[in-house]
Design a protein around this motif. Sequence first.
Motif, short mmCIF file in Angstrom:
data_model
loop_
_atom_site.label_atom_id
_atom_site.label_comp_id
_atom_site.label_asym_id
_atom_site.label_seq_id
_atom_site.Cartn_x
_atom_site.Cartn_y
_atom_site.Cartn_z
N ALA A 281 0.99 -1.32 -0.08
CA ALA A 281 -0.06 0.01 0.07
C ALA A 281 0.94 1.22 0.07
N ALA A 282 1.97 1.20 0.63
CA ALA A 282 2.84 2.41 0.85
C ALA A 282 3.26 2.66 -0.42
N ALA A 283 4.08 1.47 -1.39
CA ALA A 283 4.58 1.58 -2.48
C ALA A 283 3.48 2.10 -3.61
N MET A 284 2.22 1.81 -3.49
CA MET A 284 1.27 2.50 -4.26
C MET A 284 0.99 3.63 -4.31
N VAL B 53 -3.92 3.77 4.09
CA VAL B 53 -2.49 4.38 3.75
C VAL B 53 -2.41 5.23 2.49
N LYS B 54 -3.30 5.03 1.57
CA LYS B 54 -3.46 5.94 0.37
C LYS B 54 -3.52 7.24 0.93
N HIS B 55 -4.54 7.61 2.08
CA HIS B 55 -4.76 8.81 2.22
C HIS B 55 -4.01 9.25 3.48
N GLY B 56 -2.69 8.91 3.71
CA GLY B 56 -1.76 9.34 4.54
C GLY B 56 -1.65 8.76 5.86
N ALA C 157 6.92 5.80 2.01
CA ALA C 157 7.98 5.02 2.64
C ALA C 157 7.16 4.20 3.49
N PRO C 158 7.46 2.71 3.50
CA PRO C 158 6.79 1.88 4.55
C PRO C 158 7.00 2.34 5.98
#
Length: 241
Positions: free
Chosen positions: A26-29, A220-223, A33-34
């Motif tokens: 999800a972080a990569a997408m 994760v997409k939204h921070g 950074a994870p």
Amino acid sequence: MTDTHDARRDELARSLRTVRDRIETAAAMAGRAPDEITLIVVTKTYPASDVALLADLGVTDVGENRHPEAARKREEAGDPAAALRWHFVGALQTNKAAAVARYADVVHSVDRPRLVDALDRGARQAGRTLGVLVQVNLEGRDDDPAGRAGAAPGDVLGLAAQVDAAEALRLEGVMAVAPLDADPDDAFARLAEVAASVAAAYPRATAISAGMSGDLEVAVKHGATHVRIGRSVLGERPPLR
Ligand SMILES: *Cc1c(COP(=O)(O)O)cnc(C)c1O
């Protein structure tokens, strides 16, 4: 150690790996950074022995949603769990705030002025400083028939100011649970806006606690900086009685 202990350890190691992979993907997408994302394993209803195993498997943060279950478990989990950060993520009654302030490191569910006062008083009495996230209600309606916790978005900055001014509280950011029957994408986008307004006023308060087993990718997409994962690590919980 017993066979069941080893089997449980293996099971938790596997599910943790899967969840960490999900966070990394999800972080990569999202081009993030994870290591910007902290995994909080929500251990509610599961025994202290699981907390000890999780600590041994490298988990640094655990979440609980009820007092006194959380206090008892923290006590019972013993040595390996001593270094864990304990997050209180559940609805909190004002009259239990002082007790929670004695052992929690961060409280995610702060949604009203009286609770801020009670936590500050409890933390001062305990000689501690408590991290605080202001919980935001994302139901998008004032009458909130589901009775979900959280401050209305328009009340968040006022609460943040009260937390910031409190002697024994440290404002860290915001938290939310996605509404049950709405798109988490919209909800977490709105949370990101509220989070940005808080961080603009209080530059150190950058935490966004969002995302559970079912919606961590969207969060994760939204921070999201903190995801709160129960079932995907520990298994399905028995229904609450
Ligand atoms: C139980 C709980 C979680 C974890 O939910 P799962 O669906 O088990 O991942 C996260 N946040 C809060 C506030 C909870 O009560």
